[in-house]
Design an enzyme around this catalytic site. Structure first.
Site, PDB file in Angstrom:
ATOM      1  N   ARG A 224       0.860  -1.189   0.000  1.00 19.19           N
ATOM      2  CA  ARG A 224       0.000   0.000   0.000  1.00 19.19           C
ATOM      3  C   ARG A 224       0.892   1.234   0.000  1.00 19.19           C
ATOM      4  O   ARG A 224       1.998   1.218   0.542  1.00 19.19           O
ATOM      5  CB  ARG A 224      -0.877   0.025   1.252  1.00 19.19           C
ATOM      6  CG  ARG A 224      -2.013  -0.978   1.229  1.00 19.19           C
ATOM      7  CD  ARG A 224      -3.149  -0.579   0.272  1.00 19.19           C
ATOM      8  NE  ARG A 224      -4.247  -1.517   0.310  1.00 19.19           N
ATOM      9  CZ  ARG A 224      -4.476  -2.470  -0.593  1.00 19.19           C
ATOM     10  NH1 ARG A 224      -3.677  -2.615  -1.639  1.00 19.19           N
ATOM     11  NH2 ARG A 224      -5.516  -3.275  -0.480  1.00 19.19           N
ATOM     12  N   HIS A 272      -1.585   1.010  -9.730  1.00 22.56           N
ATOM     13  CA  HIS A 272      -2.271   0.032  -8.863  1.00 22.56           C
ATOM     14  C   HIS A 272      -2.875  -1.111  -9.695  1.00 22.56           C
ATOM     15  O   HIS A 272      -4.087  -1.327  -9.711  1.00 22.56           O
ATOM     16  CB  HIS A 272      -3.356   0.716  -8.014  1.00 22.56           C
ATOM     17  CG  HIS A 272      -3.693  -0.085  -6.781  1.00 22.56           C
ATOM     18  ND1 HIS A 272      -4.014   0.480  -5.579  1.00 22.56           N
ATOM     19  CD2 HIS A 272      -3.774  -1.433  -6.561  1.00 22.56           C
ATOM     20  CE1 HIS A 272      -4.265  -0.464  -4.685  1.00 22.56           C
ATOM     21  NE2 HIS A 272      -4.126  -1.642  -5.266  1.00 22.56           N
TER      22      HIS A 272
HETATM   23  N1  LIG Z   1      -0.973  -3.722  -5.400  1.00 25.55           N
HETATM   24  C1  LIG Z   1      -2.008  -4.487  -5.552  1.00 25.55           C
HETATM   25  O1  LIG Z   1      -2.592  -4.511  -6.636  1.00 25.55           O
HETATM   26  C2  LIG Z   1      -2.451  -5.391  -4.432  1.00 25.55           C
HETATM   27  C3  LIG Z   1      -3.359  -6.423  -4.723  1.00 25.55           C
HETATM   28  C4  LIG Z   1      -3.713  -7.323  -3.702  1.00 25.55           C
HETATM   29  C5  LIG Z   1      -3.177  -7.177  -2.425  1.00 25.55           C
HETATM   30  N2  LIG Z   1      -2.313  -6.144  -2.169  1.00 25.55           N
HETATM   31  C6  LIG Z   1      -1.742  -5.997  -0.820  1.00 25.55           C
HETATM   32  O2  LIG Z   1      -1.145  -7.233  -0.420  1.00 25.55           O
HETATM   33  C7  LIG Z   1      -1.399  -7.389   0.984  1.00 25.55           C
HETATM   34  C8  LIG Z   1      -1.128  -8.800   1.431  1.00 25.55           C
HETATM   35  O3  LIG Z   1      -2.137  -9.695   1.026  1.00 25.55           O
HETATM   36  P1  LIG Z   1      -2.146 -11.231   1.512  1.00 25.55           P
HETATM   37  O4  LIG Z   1      -3.399 -11.845   1.016  1.00 25.55           O
HETATM   38  O5  LIG Z   1      -0.848 -11.893   1.201  1.00 25.55           O
HETATM   39  O6  LIG Z   1      -2.214 -11.025   3.102  1.00 25.55           O
HETATM   40  P2  LIG Z   1      -1.986 -12.095   4.281  1.00 25.55           P
HETATM   41  O7  LIG Z   1      -2.199 -13.481   3.764  1.00 25.55           O
HETATM   42  O8  LIG Z   1      -2.765 -11.635   5.447  1.00 25.55           O
HETATM   43  O9  LIG Z   1      -0.428 -11.965   4.615  1.00 25.55           O
HETATM   44  C9  LIG Z   1       0.099 -10.859   5.271  1.00 25.55           C
HETATM   45  C10 LIG Z   1       1.576 -11.131   5.609  1.00 25.55           C
HETATM   46  O10 LIG Z   1       2.122  -9.942   6.183  1.00 25.55           O
HETATM   47  C11 LIG Z   1       2.687 -10.248   7.452  1.00 25.55           C
HETATM   48  N3  LIG Z   1       2.569  -9.138   8.376  1.00 25.55           N
HETATM   49  C12 LIG Z   1       1.461  -8.465   8.784  1.00 25.55           C
HETATM   50  N4  LIG Z   1       1.773  -7.523   9.713  1.00 25.55           N
HETATM   51  C13 LIG Z   1       3.113  -7.627   9.899  1.00 25.55           C
HETATM   52  C14 LIG Z   1       4.025  -6.949  10.732  1.00 25.55           C
HETATM   53  N5  LIG Z   1       3.640  -5.982  11.585  1.00 25.55           N
HETATM   54  N6  LIG Z   1       5.333  -7.302  10.674  1.00 25.55           N
HETATM   55  C15 LIG Z   1       5.735  -8.301   9.841  1.00 25.55           C
HETATM   56  N7  LIG Z   1       4.922  -8.985   9.023  1.00 25.55           N
HETATM   57  C16 LIG Z   1       3.624  -8.651   9.048  1.00 25.55           C
HETATM   58  C17 LIG Z   1       1.888 -11.426   7.948  1.00 25.55           C
HETATM   59  O11 LIG Z   1       2.620 -12.084   8.970  1.00 25.55           O
HETATM   60  P3  LIG Z   1       2.111 -13.469   9.616  1.00 25.55           P
HETATM   61  O12 LIG Z   1       2.430 -14.491   8.562  1.00 25.55           O
HETATM   62  O13 LIG Z   1       2.910 -13.633  10.829  1.00 25.55           O
HETATM   63  O14 LIG Z   1       0.631 -13.290   9.848  1.00 25.55           O
HETATM   64  C18 LIG Z   1       1.728 -12.243   6.659  1.00 25.55           C
HETATM   65  O15 LIG Z   1       2.880 -12.997   6.386  1.00 25.55           O
HETATM   66  C19 LIG Z   1      -2.829  -6.887   1.128  1.00 25.55           C
HETATM   67  O16 LIG Z   1      -3.134  -6.544   2.459  1.00 25.55           O
HETATM   68  C20 LIG Z   1      -2.803  -5.667   0.211  1.00 25.55           C
HETATM   69  O17 LIG Z   1      -2.421  -4.529   0.953  1.00 25.55           O
HETATM   70  C21 LIG Z   1      -1.944  -5.260  -3.143  1.00 25.55           C
END
Ligand SMILES: NC(=O)c1ccc[n+]([C@@H]2O[C@H](COP(=O)([O-])OP(=O)(O)OC[C@H]3O[C@@H](n4cnc5c(N)ncnc54)[C@H](OP(=O)(O)O)[C@@H]3O)[C@@H](O)[C@H]2O)c1
Length: 309
Positions: A224, A272
């Site tokens: 983000r 994005h």
């Molecule tokens: N640019 C785009 O087009 C686009 C599209 C889709 C998504 N996104 C972004 O991608 C993000 C991730 O999606 P996802 O489905 O992979 O999410 P997810 O499955 O919830 O994974 C989040 C990861 O981040 C880690 N994390 C969260 N808070 C943290 C912290 N304080 N310190 C260290 N690690 C931390 C989590 O750790 P744990 O493993 O320990 O829980 C997990 O490994 C979304 O939230 C969104 O912002 C962007």
């Protein structure tokens, strides 16, 4: 009972059609079409207008049209106690692994410099170096980050990963927590950020973290916009501490036309698009979420509000 669809960027028609086929008994209302707010049981949303969800007294669940939920949690009037459900992969992981691979190869293969050389008809060979010397660090090892890490490793890059809790992924050198970040960053020649936006991760790409990275390292931000301190990035690029950045997400979107990122020679801007919600990829998951809720059960992907993701 009704499903309310809210997005200013996603076309509602494919969703209306998918729901008409799978759940014809569930009326599908697209905001701002008029209708009884009391009838709304489910809200399928992307960046809902703050205050909108609190006007729906019988809301049973909020479903995000994306993997992230920061666009929902930012609402100060968000109704308490209503579960928020996010999309799990739903086509994002492959798209974002491809974007990340492109970004890493762009920097490794000196495309930034070749494009600049081409504008001066300058024929000069530059060395990409060996893939095994290009350590890539993936921040966030969840559904999407875990897939990105594995796809980059399959290309031959040594891959490091960082998460909040300890994660084990075959072939990935994993780190976690604050102390893990201190060990992870100095080893990452390219950092790909795919963290969720939470109070803990906001502003995480800042001068302090850039200084920990090897001199001339590269940053790819597909998490983000608010993960990045924009001025710190500009300063680190201008000082040579960072060699380049590929950015897909911004604090203000669309990125204003006078923003310095647009014209910076070491920055690639994309609007994005690293992982977009493609209805044909995501609709079966969304429909299954609603069907599961209708059975009185909880689907996968329920957000932990206290963690913020
Ligand atoms: N640019 C785009 O087009 C686009 C599209 C889709 C998504 N996104 C972004 O991608 C993000 C991730 O999606 P996802 O489905 O992979 O999410 P997810 O499955 O919830 O994974 C989040 C990861 O981040 C880690 N994390 C969260 N808070 C943290 C912290 N304080 N310190 C260290 N690690 C931390 C989590 O750790 P744990 O493993 O320990 O829980 C997990 O490994 C979304 O939230 C969104 O912002 C962007």
């Amino acid at each position: 009972m009704t499903l309310l669809f809210y997005s200013e960027t996603d076309a509602p028609e494919p969703w209306r059609d998918a729901f008409a086929r799978a759940l014809p008994q569930l009326p599908f209302r697209v905001w701002p079409e008029p209708g009884a707010d009391e009838a709304v049981r489910y809200a399928l949303v992307w960046k809902p207008e703050p205050g909108l969800l609190s006007r729906l007294p019988n809301l049973k669940a909020i479903v995000s049209l994306g993997a992230g939920v920061d666009h929902i949690l930012r609402d100060p009037q968000l109704p308490q106690g209503v579960p928020i459900i996010r999309l799990l992969d739903a086509g994002f992981a492959q798209q974002m692994a491809e974007y990340s691979a492109y970004a890493v190869l762009h920097f490794q293969h000196r495309m930034q410099e070749f494009l600049a050389q081409q504008s001066n008809a300058d024929w000069r060979q530059l060395d990409p170096g060996l893939t095994r010397d290009w350590n890539v660090g993936v921040m966030g090892l969840g559904v999407i980050g875990g897939h990105i890490a594995q796809r980059l490793a399959a290309l031959g890059f040594p891959v490091l990963g960082w998460s909040r809790s300890a994660r084990r992924i075959d072939g990935i050198d994993s780190f976690h927590g604050d102390s893990g970040l201190q060990q992870f960053l100095p080893r990452a020649r390219v950092v790909v950020n795919v963290l969720p936006l939470t109070p803990e991760t906001e502003g995480i790409l800042d001068a302090r973290r850039f200084a920990l990275m090897p001199r001339g390292a590269f940053v790819v931000n597909i998490g983000r916009g608010a993960h990045l301190i924009e001025q710190d990035l500009l300063d680190a690029l201008d000082a040579g501490q960072l060699g380049g950045a590929m950015l897909d997400v911004f604090r203000k979107e669309p990125l204003p036309s006078d923003h310095p990122f647009w014209r910076h020679p070491k920055i690639v801007v994309t609007p994005h698009v690293a992982g977009v919600t493609i209805p044909s990829e995501a609709e079966s998951q969304v429909i299954e979420i609603v069907k599961t809720l209708e059975r009185g059960e909880m689907p996968p992907g329920v957000v932990d509000r206290s963690r913020g993701y």
